[in-house]
Design an enzyme around this catalytic site. Structure first.
Site, mmCIF file in Angstrom:
data_model
loop_
_atom_site.group_PDB
_atom_site.id
_atom_site.type_symbol
_atom_site.label_atom_id
_atom_site.label_comp_id
_atom_site.label_asym_id
_atom_site.label_seq_id
_atom_site.Cartn_x
_atom_site.Cartn_y
_atom_site.Cartn_z
ATOM 1 N N ASP A 284 8.300 -9.765 10.531
ATOM 2 C CA ASP A 284 7.770 -10.620 9.481
ATOM 3 C C ASP A 284 7.120 -11.885 10.061
ATOM 4 O OD1 ASP A 284 7.496 -10.591 6.704
ATOM 5 O OD2 ASP A 284 8.976 -12.195 6.497
ATOM 6 N N HIS B 167 -6.043 0.491 2.705
ATOM 7 C CA HIS B 167 -4.924 0.910 3.554
ATOM 8 C C HIS B 167 -4.714 2.431 3.534
ATOM 9 C CE1 HIS B 167 -3.027 -2.583 5.323
ATOM 10 N NE2 HIS B 167 -2.890 -3.219 4.173
ATOM 11 N N GLU C 271 0.800 -1.229 0.000
ATOM 12 C CA GLU C 271 0.000 0.000 0.000
ATOM 13 C C GLU C 271 0.832 1.277 0.000
ATOM 14 O OE1 GLU C 271 0.409 -2.258 2.422
ATOM 15 O OE2 GLU C 271 0.270 -1.408 4.432
ATOM 16 N N TYR D 144 -4.740 -10.598 9.911
ATOM 17 C CA TYR D 144 -5.643 -10.376 8.786
ATOM 18 C C TYR D 144 -7.041 -10.942 9.074
ATOM 19 C CZ TYR D 144 -1.725 -9.144 5.697
ATOM 20 O OH TYR D 144 -0.655 -8.524 5.122
ATOM 21 N N GLU E 20 -3.893 -4.496 9.418
ATOM 22 C CA GLU E 20 -4.371 -5.490 8.441
ATOM 23 C C GLU E 20 -5.802 -5.973 8.700
ATOM 24 O OE1 GLU E 20 -3.002 -5.870 5.700
ATOM 25 O OE2 GLU E 20 -0.977 -5.113 6.046
ATOM 26 N N HIS F 220 -8.127 -3.956 -1.229
ATOM 27 C CA HIS F 220 -7.355 -4.091 0.007
ATOM 28 C C HIS F 220 -6.300 -2.982 0.121
ATOM 29 C CE1 HIS F 220 -5.377 -6.401 3.305
ATOM 30 N NE2 HIS F 220 -4.296 -5.813 2.822
ATOM 31 N N GLU F 221 -5.502 -2.825 -0.904
ATOM 32 C CA GLU F 221 -4.429 -1.819 -0.825
ATOM 33 C C GLU F 221 -5.006 -0.407 -0.774
ATOM 34 O OE1 GLU F 221 -1.905 -3.236 0.073
ATOM 35 O OE2 GLU F 221 -2.187 -5.219 -0.797
HETATM 36 N N1 BES Z 1 1.014 -4.422 3.763
HETATM 37 C C1 BES Z 1 0.764 -5.709 3.243
HETATM 38 C C2 BES Z 1 2.005 -6.424 2.780
HETATM 39 C C3 BES Z 1 3.066 -6.600 3.849
HETATM 40 C C4 BES Z 1 2.744 -6.901 5.153
HETATM 41 C C5 BES Z 1 4.389 -6.485 3.506
HETATM 42 C C6 BES Z 1 3.734 -7.033 6.116
HETATM 43 C C7 BES Z 1 5.387 -6.635 4.454
HETATM 44 C C8 BES Z 1 5.058 -6.909 5.771
HETATM 45 C C9 BES Z 1 -0.249 -5.660 2.097
HETATM 46 O O1 BES Z 1 -1.249 -4.714 2.280
HETATM 47 C C10 BES Z 1 -0.956 -6.982 2.074
HETATM 48 O O2 BES Z 1 -1.615 -7.299 3.022
HETATM 49 N N2 BES Z 1 -0.813 -7.720 0.980
HETATM 50 C C11 BES Z 1 -1.498 -8.959 0.775
HETATM 51 C C12 BES Z 1 -2.733 -8.661 0.007
HETATM 52 C C13 BES Z 1 -3.918 -9.447 0.313
HETATM 53 C C14 BES Z 1 -4.252 -9.628 1.756
HETATM 54 C C15 BES Z 1 -5.121 -8.898 -0.454
HETATM 55 C C16 BES Z 1 -0.586 -9.858 -0.017
HETATM 56 O O3 BES Z 1 0.476 -9.410 -0.433
HETATM 57 O O4 BES Z 1 -0.911 -11.017 -0.233
HETATM 58 ZN ZN ZN Z 2 -2.606 -5.290 3.851
#
Ligand code: BES
Ligand code: ZN
Length: 627
Positions: free
Chosen positions: A394, A317, A289, A402, A336, A313-314
């Site tokens: 991480d 955010h 995002e 989520y 999330e 989703h993005e």
């Molecule tokens: N912000 C996250 C990706 C992220 C989280 C990167 C933690 C590094 C550390 C992004 O918004 C996300 O949740 N992406 C998901 C999308 C999905 C839930 C629609 C993905 O990448 O799968």
């Molecule tokens: Zn996210």
């Protein structure tokens, strides 16, 4: 005194040899609410603005840059930044006067503190530095890994604590700053940031940016390559490699409608434009995002707009996360969980409840599976409020923040009704815009602004947030469309009856996913019949292909694809092309489960250099440890 203390601790923390999984907490994290993943001591000196001047060197795969930080009123003594393998060349006061600095010893997870001595009256510090060719946030993609093969490609991924590998910064989500930047790339390339962006290639490869809204460091982003732009709506557009940009604009045609729906729900979009860039397939996430410019994987280009929930989703955010930001990574569910909830609401508004309930049910199943799996070995990681001190943030990126977060918010909505819940959320985003939020303050808000005591206890707020496991009052989404699919899955499992063409013609990607997940473990001969009818081994839909590979590869009995389809070739092609961790982990795990370790390792050896560090780290753990 304080500095000495930090230095001593940093030295004590320094480690040698391979990176251990858990590190000791960073200094002084328990004394006050300091970010346990940052060396910054913001009560002494804090940044408010960044001027970033950078030269992107594709040959050496490094960035040469100067980061000039403006400090907040009252900053004095010393200022501490996070860095990770940055080669610091010199530090000045921003007017050419040198300042003394020390780089503390390196901690494998958190890097090194850069401690700069301020002179009386210093309002800025300017840090000249060079990034390491191995900087974890930077993915230098070879020409071969791009769609159009016009040249190499660079993109960053800063979340959660990787911004420090390309910009010296106070790298915690609780510290916000505005920024301006100038970036020099090879002529012919377009360079984009999480800021105001150009839509056309410049003659000389020089670009300028500004981000007037304050953001935390994890939202710093840069991408450079041979890119084109195409407008989608008045405030929206897509960047992609030239051959893909029309396809992308078609796939994401509903971006504008999503924005309208989002604003109607929770208030104005605060960031000006909303654009999206489709990156090369090595991008380790589905989406990121980055403000004003979502970064996205090309694996959501299904050709039928069926995977655009990721855009919702993005976009969501832009409120949950970018506007109201989790205070530290332990509060990640505030980013999330809210975003998944908001995503579902956008999807419902644009595509209808029947559609969004399929997504909700997929989230529900994912949640049940994750809780079941985690309760055995790491029950504490099933709490919404995490404890990531001394760990890589991480580790907290699981279905818990989520999907458990989503179900908790949905339970509140269902308990008190949409009208009250929406009014609360709208006010929540407005009242906390450009601020941080932590779990405790959120709970306090629930008590003062939303729930009666009775509601609070019938929902079981404390239990949901602080206890492991899944409370019994978890909402269960209801999808008639999935119920029908489940019928076909049973008929397939019990009688090898294939779903008819007339039926599957009406299926979206989500129904197919539900079906494939339900028939996991089916007999390989039955799977071959399904494959003969639907060519799943050759599916161009990345979600379906990945699920199919997972189903077939996890079988110990070798799966033979019919009709000259070659499963091995398809899997190898997918794994060497796609770097999205969400697909890689289950597919490689399925290979292990199906006793195909050697095959897995031989593909990994070839594919690994093309994966982003984030994916490499997870896969190293899975594959190199099983030797
Ligand atoms: N912000 C996250 C990706 C992220 C989280 C990167 C933690 C590094 C550390 C992004 O918004 C996300 O949740 N992406 C998901 C999308 C999905 C839930 C629609 C993905 O990448 O799968
Ligand atoms: Zn996210």
């Amino acid at each position: 005194m304080k500095r000495l203390f930090i230095l001593l601790l940093a030295t004590a923390l320094a480690c040698s040899g391979p990176a251990p999984k858990t590190q000791d907490p960073l200094p002084m994290s328990s004394e006050k609410k300091n970010d346990p993943h940052s060396f910054a001591q913001t009560e002494i000196a804090q940044v408010v603005h960044l001027d970033w001047d950078a030269l992107i060197d594709f040959e050496q795969k490094v960035i040469d840059a100067t980061a000039t930080w403006t400090l907040s009123e009252g900053s004095s003594g010393e200022v501490i930044f996070d860095t990770y393998d940055l080669d610091i060349i010199d530090v000045t006061d921003g007017n050419g006067k040198p300042r003394t600095y020390t780089v503390g010893e390196k901690n494998a997870l958190f890097g090194s503190p850069l401690i700069i001595q301020l002179a009386e009256g210093d309002k800025k510090v300017a840090i000249s530095y060079r990034t390491s060719p191995d900087a974890k946030a930077l993915q230098w993609t070879d020409t071969e890994q791009t769609a159009d093969k016009l040249g190499p490609f660079l993109y960053t991924q800063s979340q959660a604590i990787l911004a420090r590998t390309w910009v010296p910064c106070q790298d915690g989500p609780g510290i916000r700053f505005t920024y301006d930047a100038t970036v020099q790339v090879p002529p012919g390339m377009l360079a984009l940031m999480s800021a105001s962006n150009p839509s056309e290639v410049s003659n000389d490869g020089a670009y300028t940016y500004s981000m007037p809204q304050p953001i935390p460091s994890y939202l710093l982003a840069l991408s450079a390559g041979h890119l084109a732009f195409k407008e989608v709506g008045a405030r929206t557009g897509v960047y992609a490699e030239p051959s893909m940009v029309d396809t992308c604009a078609w796939e994401f045609a509903d971006m504008e409608a999503m924005m309208v729906a989002a604003e109607e729900l929770y208030g104005p979009y605060e960031w000006g434009r909303y654009d999206l860039i489709v990156l090369p397939p090595s991008f380790p996430f589905g989406g990121m995002e980055n403000p004003r410019l979502t970064f996205a994987t090309p694996t959501i280009l299904a050709g039928d707009r069926s995977l655009v929930a990721l855009v919702a989703h993005e976009l969501a955010h832009s409120w949950s996360g970018n506007l109201v930001t989790n205070s530290v990574w332990d509060d990640f569910w505030l980013n999330e969980g809210f975003t998944v909830y908001f995503e579902m609401r956008i999807m419902e508004a644009v595509y209808g409840r029947e559609y969004s309930e399929m997504l909700a049910l997929l989230s529900h199943t994912e949640l049940l599976n994750t809780v079941e799996e985690f309760m055995e070995s790491m029950p504490d990681d099933t709490r919404l409020k995490l404890d990531l001190k001394g760990r890589n943030p991480d580790d907290g990126v699981t279905a818990i923040p989520y999907d458990k977060g989503y179900h908790f918010l949905r339970l509140m909505e269902e308990t008190i009704g949409r009208e009250r819940f929406d009014a609360f959320l709208k006010n929540y985003f407005q009242a906390n815009r450009f601020k941080v939020m932590d779990t405790e303050r959120f709970v306090a808000l629930l008590k003062t602004d939303l729930l009666t005591e009775e509601e609070y206890s019938s929902i079981g707020v404390d239990n949901w947030i602080y206890a492991p496991g899944l409370p019994a009052n978890v909402p269960v989404p209801n999808s008639d469309r999935f119920e029908k699919v489940d019928g076909y899955a049973l008929a397939f499992l019990n009688e090898t009856k294939l779903p008819e063409n007339e039926v599957t013609e009406t299926w979206s990607t989500h129904e197919w996913l539900r079906f494939l997940r339900r028939i996991k473990g089916a007999d390989v001969n039955a799977l071959a019949q399904l494959d003969a009818a639907y060519s799943l081994t050759r599916s161009g839909n990345a979600e379906l292909a990945a699920q199919w590979f997972e189903n077939t590869l996890s079988e110990k009995e070798a799966y033979r694809a019919p009709n000259d389809m070659d499963l091995e070739a398809s899997v190898t092609d997918f794994l060497t092309r796609v770097g999205r961790r969400k697909f890689l982990m289950p597919i490689y795990s399925a290979l292990l489960e199906g006793d195909k370790l050697e095959w897995a390792q031989s593909i990994y050896e070839k594919a690994r250099p093309g994966y982003h560090a984030v994916s490499r780290e997870s896969l190293d753990e899975l594959l190199l440890a099983s030797d």
